[in-house]
Design a protein around this motif. Structure first.
Motif, PDB file in Angstrom:
ATOM      1  N   CYS A 147      18.966 -20.061   4.034  1.00 33.13           N
ATOM      2  CA  CYS A 147      20.015 -19.764   5.008  1.00 33.13           C
ATOM      3  C   CYS A 147      20.021 -20.712   6.200  1.00 33.13           C
ATOM      4  CB  CYS A 147      19.894 -18.323   5.513  1.00 33.13           C
ATOM      5  SG  CYS A 147      18.331 -17.964   6.346  1.00 33.13           S
ATOM      6  N   GLY A 148      18.956 -21.511   6.350  1.00 36.90           N
ATOM      7  CA  GLY A 148      18.913 -22.468   7.452  1.00 36.90           C
ATOM      8  C   GLY A 148      18.523 -21.867   8.785  1.00 36.90           C
ATOM      9  N   CYS A 149      18.222 -20.576   8.832  1.00 35.40           N
ATOM     10  CA  CYS A 149      17.864 -19.927  10.095  1.00 35.40           C
ATOM     11  C   CYS A 149      16.463 -20.353  10.541  1.00 35.40           C
ATOM     12  CB  CYS A 149      17.917 -18.411   9.948  1.00 35.40           C
ATOM     13  SG  CYS A 149      19.563 -17.792   9.545  1.00 35.40           S
ATOM     14  N   ILE A 150      16.256 -20.294  11.853  1.00 33.30           N
ATOM     15  CA  ILE A 150      14.971 -20.666  12.439  1.00 33.30           C
ATOM     16  C   ILE A 150      14.133 -19.415  12.653  1.00 33.30           C
ATOM     17  CG2 ILE A 150      13.837 -21.770  14.404  1.00 33.30           C
ATOM     18  CD1 ILE A 150      16.392 -23.339  14.862  1.00 33.30           C
ATOM     19  N   SER A 151      12.868 -19.472  12.254  1.00 30.79           N
ATOM     20  CA  SER A 151      11.969 -18.347  12.512  1.00 30.79           C
ATOM     21  C   SER A 151      11.657 -18.276  14.009  1.00 30.79           C
ATOM     22  CB  SER A 151      10.668 -18.526  11.728  1.00 30.79           C
ATOM     23  OG  SER A 151       9.699 -17.567  12.150  1.00 30.79           O
ATOM     24  N   PRO A 152      11.715 -17.084  14.606  1.00 27.55           N
ATOM     25  CA  PRO A 152      11.404 -16.962  16.041  1.00 27.55           C
ATOM     26  C   PRO A 152       9.911 -17.005  16.347  1.00 27.55           C
ATOM     27  CG  PRO A 152      11.916 -14.813  15.130  1.00 27.55           C
ATOM     28  CD  PRO A 152      12.141 -15.804  14.019  1.00 27.55           C
ATOM     29  N   ASP A 153       9.074 -17.151  15.329  1.00 29.69           N
ATOM     30  CA  ASP A 153       7.621 -17.148  15.504  1.00 29.69           C
ATOM     31  C   ASP A 153       7.160 -18.465  16.118  1.00 29.69           C
ATOM     32  OD1 ASP A 153       4.909 -16.851  15.401  1.00 29.69           O
ATOM     33  OD2 ASP A 153       4.808 -16.291  13.286  1.00 29.69           O
ATOM     34  N   LEU A 154       6.717 -18.425  17.386  1.00 34.76           N
ATOM     35  CA  LEU A 154       6.262 -19.640  18.062  1.00 34.76           C
ATOM     36  C   LEU A 154       4.988 -20.194  17.453  1.00 34.76           C
ATOM     37  CD1 LEU A 154       6.900 -18.549  21.761  1.00 34.76           C
ATOM     38  CD2 LEU A 154       8.206 -20.224  20.458  1.00 34.76           C
ATOM     39  N   ALA A 155       4.229 -19.359  16.729  1.00 30.56           N
ATOM     40  CA  ALA A 155       2.989 -19.827  16.108  1.00 30.56           C
ATOM     41  C   ALA A 155       3.259 -20.780  14.948  1.00 30.56           C
ATOM     42  CB  ALA A 155       2.161 -18.637  15.616  1.00 30.56           C
ATOM     43  N   LEU A 156       4.488 -20.808  14.436  1.00 29.35           N
ATOM     44  CA  LEU A 156       4.820 -21.670  13.297  1.00 29.35           C
ATOM     45  C   LEU A 156       5.365 -23.028  13.723  1.00 29.35           C
ATOM     46  CD1 LEU A 156       6.528 -19.067  10.922  1.00 29.35           C
ATOM     47  CD2 LEU A 156       4.182 -19.919  10.841  1.00 29.35           C
ATOM     48  N   LEU A 157       5.423 -23.292  15.027  1.00 32.33           N
ATOM     49  CA  LEU A 157       5.953 -24.571  15.494  1.00 32.33           C
ATOM     50  C   LEU A 157       5.021 -25.722  15.114  1.00 32.33           C
ATOM     51  CD1 LEU A 157       7.845 -22.723  17.102  1.00 32.33           C
ATOM     52  CD2 LEU A 157       7.586 -24.245  19.047  1.00 32.33           C
ATOM     53  N   GLU A 158       5.596 -26.775  14.550  1.00 34.09           N
ATOM     54  CA  GLU A 158       4.848 -27.971  14.181  1.00 34.09           C
ATOM     55  C   GLU A 158       5.696 -29.194  14.511  1.00 34.09           C
ATOM     56  OE1 GLU A 158       1.844 -28.092  13.197  1.00 34.09           O
ATOM     57  OE2 GLU A 158       1.426 -26.004  12.622  1.00 34.09           O
ATOM     58  N   ARG A 159       5.028 -30.326  14.757  1.00 35.46           N
ATOM     59  CA  ARG A 159       5.769 -31.557  15.048  1.00 35.46           C
ATOM     60  C   ARG A 159       6.685 -31.938  13.888  1.00 35.46           C
ATOM     61  NH1 ARG A 159       4.741 -33.623  19.700  1.00 35.46           N
ATOM     62  NH2 ARG A 159       2.750 -33.227  20.757  1.00 35.46           N
ATOM     63  N   THR A 160       6.224 -31.691  12.670  1.00 33.90           N
ATOM     64  CA  THR A 160       7.086 -31.802  11.497  1.00 33.90           C
ATOM     65  C   THR A 160       7.427 -30.383  11.076  1.00 33.90           C
ATOM     66  OG1 THR A 160       5.980 -33.826  10.762  1.00 33.90           O
ATOM     67  CG2 THR A 160       7.303 -32.631   9.138  1.00 33.90           C
ATOM     68  N   PRO A 161       8.669 -29.926  11.351  1.00 34.39           N
ATOM     69  CA  PRO A 161       9.001 -28.518  11.126  1.00 34.39           C
ATOM     70  C   PRO A 161       8.670 -28.035   9.719  1.00 34.39           C
ATOM     71  CG  PRO A 161      10.756 -29.607  12.330  1.00 34.39           C
ATOM     72  CD  PRO A 161       9.793 -30.690  11.909  1.00 34.39           C
ATOM     73  N   VAL A 162       8.146 -26.833   9.661  1.00 30.26           N
ATOM     74  CA  VAL A 162       7.781 -26.195   8.394  1.00 30.26           C
ATOM     75  C   VAL A 162       9.042 -25.635   7.730  1.00 30.26           C
ATOM     76  CG1 VAL A 162       6.475 -24.276   7.375  1.00 30.26           C
ATOM     77  CG2 VAL A 162       5.498 -25.607   9.265  1.00 30.26           C
ATOM     78  N   VAL A 163       9.111 -25.724   6.415  1.00 27.76           N
ATOM     79  CA  VAL A 163      10.211 -25.137   5.646  1.00 27.76           C
ATOM     80  C   VAL A 163       9.695 -23.889   4.947  1.00 27.76           C
ATOM     81  CG1 VAL A 163      11.888 -25.468   3.803  1.00 27.76           C
ATOM     82  CG2 VAL A 163      11.302 -27.383   5.314  1.00 27.76           C
ATOM     83  N   LEU A 164      10.304 -22.760   5.243  1.00 27.32           N
ATOM     84  CA  LEU A 164       9.900 -21.495   4.642  1.00 27.32           C
ATOM     85  C   LEU A 164      10.824 -21.155   3.475  1.00 27.32           C
ATOM     86  CD1 LEU A 164       9.389 -19.453   7.945  1.00 27.32           C
ATOM     87  CD2 LEU A 164       7.642 -20.607   6.584  1.00 27.32           C
ATOM     88  N   PRO A 165      10.282 -20.592   2.400  1.00 25.14           N
ATOM     89  CA  PRO A 165      11.123 -20.280   1.234  1.00 25.14           C
ATOM     90  C   PRO A 165      12.001 -19.056   1.458  1.00 25.14           C
ATOM     91  CG  PRO A 165       8.881 -19.514   0.883  1.00 25.14           C
ATOM     92  CD  PRO A 165       8.860 -20.260   2.183  1.00 25.14           C
ATOM     93  N   GLY A 166      13.167 -19.061   0.816  1.00 27.04           N
ATOM     94  CA  GLY A 166      14.028 -17.884   0.799  1.00 27.04           C
ATOM     95  C   GLY A 166      14.896 -17.722   2.029  1.00 27.04           C
ATOM     96  N   PHE A 167      15.311 -16.454   2.253  1.00 25.49           N
ATOM     97  CA  PHE A 167      16.167 -16.094   3.376  1.00 25.49           C
ATOM     98  C   PHE A 167      15.333 -15.461   4.483  1.00 25.49           C
ATOM     99  CE2 PHE A 167      19.077 -16.167  -0.208  1.00 25.49           C
ATOM    100  CZ  PHE A 167      20.241 -16.701   0.330  1.00 25.49           C
ATOM    101  N   CYS A 168      15.824 -15.556   5.704  1.00 26.90           N
ATOM    102  CA  CYS A 168      15.170 -14.878   6.819  1.00 26.90           C
ATOM    103  C   CYS A 168      15.388 -13.365   6.672  1.00 26.90           C
ATOM    104  CB  CYS A 168      15.716 -15.381   8.151  1.00 26.90           C
ATOM    105  SG  CYS A 168      17.407 -14.829   8.498  1.00 26.90           S
ATOM    106  N   PRO A 169      14.613 -12.539   7.380  1.00 32.64           N
ATOM    107  CA  PRO A 169      14.769 -11.078   7.241  1.00 32.64           C
ATOM    108  C   PRO A 169      16.186 -10.571   7.496  1.00 32.64           C
ATOM    109  CG  PRO A 169      12.734 -11.586   8.391  1.00 32.64           C
ATOM    110  CD  PRO A 169      13.463 -12.896   8.240  1.00 32.64           C
ATOM    111  N   ASP A 170      16.878 -11.146   8.490  1.00 35.84           N
ATOM    112  CA  ASP A 170      18.234 -10.686   8.784  1.00 35.84           C
ATOM    113  C   ASP A 170      19.184 -10.971   7.634  1.00 35.84           C
ATOM    114  OD1 ASP A 170      17.548  -9.696  11.237  1.00 35.84           O
ATOM    115  OD2 ASP A 170      18.089 -11.515  12.328  1.00 35.84           O
ATOM    116  N   CYS A 171      19.062 -12.174   7.046  1.00 39.28           N
ATOM    117  CA  CYS A 171      19.944 -12.528   5.937  1.00 39.28           C
ATOM    118  C   CYS A 171      19.625 -11.702   4.693  1.00 39.28           C
ATOM    119  CB  CYS A 171      19.837 -14.017   5.636  1.00 39.28           C
ATOM    120  SG  CYS A 171      20.548 -15.062   6.928  1.00 39.28           S
ATOM    121  N   LYS A 172      18.370 -11.351   4.517  1.00 36.82           N
ATOM    122  CA  LYS A 172      18.004 -10.488   3.394  1.00 36.82           C
ATOM    123  C   LYS A 172      18.674  -9.125   3.542  1.00 36.82           C
ATOM    124  CE  LYS A 172      13.475 -12.389   2.139  1.00 36.82           C
ATOM    125  NZ  LYS A 172      12.023 -12.126   2.129  1.00 36.82           N
TER     126      LYS A 172
END
Length: 324
Positions: free
Chosen positions: A110-135
């Motif tokens: 879905c292209g949405c950004i996770s609001p979890d600040l702990a997942l911030l990386e200089r090279t953004p992480v790609v998470l599989p699937g849809f975010c909880p809201d889109c699910k």
């Protein structure tokens, strides 16, 4: 945050201007919100760095507005380190929203950004699937940038309806019953959709009619207009705002007007074609539709729109409803 800036000032807690030196924190000086009465007209030099009870207003260069006590910007963990996301941004006065936009993990479906600040990386992480809201909405119910019909009954005005009728005679506007919102990345207030006043889905152009309102406090510097426009542009839309009552122009295609006049309608149509000329898809649309006009033709179009509107009024036709 116990107090607002105004309550803090009314209590006489502020220091004289220039008391506290913030020259070592240029990002805080730059992001201190000075517009209107947000910070009660106080300067940052009147606030000490250990202040923890006032939620001050800050605005970054991208227009994101938030509230945060001064001392929280210097908070460190048990290891004496500054918050990791602030370190990634390189400043104490960094904006969380900007940090998420630049370094946040994104869901690939879905292209949405996770609001979890702990997942911030200089090279953004790609998470599989849809975010909880889109699910929750369902995998087929949410497509970024898609014009959608969402149950919503915002207020509208007679002036907005007048402009809609005049523009609808020429532009491919969707009726409120066809589409009244655009799916966007989550906004700072948690919305997954924004509701422009008028939508042209085939060309992805949104049109807004902004007036200061009876209290002259609407669409001012503290409004969410900037972020709403940014959210639309991130998903491939462009925005044309008709700004009434000396409201400042905030976008490249905005129109200053005195109301929903025929001149305002003609100016919007002119800007609409300027938007289309700005992209490859738009040039194709123009080439196939033959909608290019000269300045003389625009003047004639304005007169035609005015005549159509007067005919509609004389025949007793009702103005179509409009969304917010």
């Amino acid at each position: 945050m116990r107090w607002t800036p105004q309550q803090w000032r009314d209590a006489g807690k502020q220091s004289p201007i220039g008391t506290h030196d913030w020259s070592g924190c240029p990002s805080l000086i730059e992001n201190w919100e000075r517009a209107g009465a947000a910070n009660a007209g106080l300067e940052l030099s009147q606030v000490w760095s250990s202040n923890s009870v006032v939620g001050w207003y800050w605005r970054c260069a991208d227009g994101h507005l938030w509230r945060e006590p001064v001392n929280r910007m210097f908070a460190r963990n048990v290891f004496g380190r500054r918050a990791r996301w602030r370190s990634l941004m390189g400043s104490a006065g960094a904006c969380r929203r900007c940090a998420l936009d630049r370094f946040g993990a994104r869901f690939d479906r879905c292209g949405c950004i996770s609001p979890d600040l702990a997942l911030l990386e200089r090279t953004p992480v790609v998470l599989p699937g849809f975010c909880p809201d889109c699910k929750t909405l369902g995998s087929g119910a949410f497509v970024l940038g898609a014009p959608v019909l969402v149950y919503h009954c915002p207020p509208t005005s007679k002036e907005e309806n007048v402009l809609r009728q005049r523009l609808g005679a020429v532009l491919p506007l969707a009726s409120p019953g066809e589409a009244n919102a655009v799916s966007v990345h989550p906004t700072s207030w948690g919305a997954r959709h924004v509701f422009p006043d008028m939508l042209a889905p085939s060309t992805r152009v949104a049109i807004e009619y902004d007036s200061p309102g009876p209290l002259h406090d609407a669409h001012g510097p503290l409004s969410v207009d900037h972020e709403k426009d940014s959210a639309l542009r991130r998903v491939g839309w462009e925005v044309i705002r008709v700004r009434v009552g000396n409201l400042a122009l905030i976008g490249p295609y905005d129109v200053a007007a005195t109301g929903p006049t025929r001149a305002a309608a003609a100016a919007v149509i002119d800007q609409y074609h300027r938007v289309l000329l700005g992209g490859e898809r738009s040039r194709t649309h123009l080439a196939t539709s033959g909608d290019l006009r000269t300045s003389t033709q625009w003047e004639q179009l304005a007169l035609d729109l005015d005549a159509q509107y007067l005919d509609a009024l004389s025949s007793g036709s009702k103005l179509p409803p409009a969304d917010d």
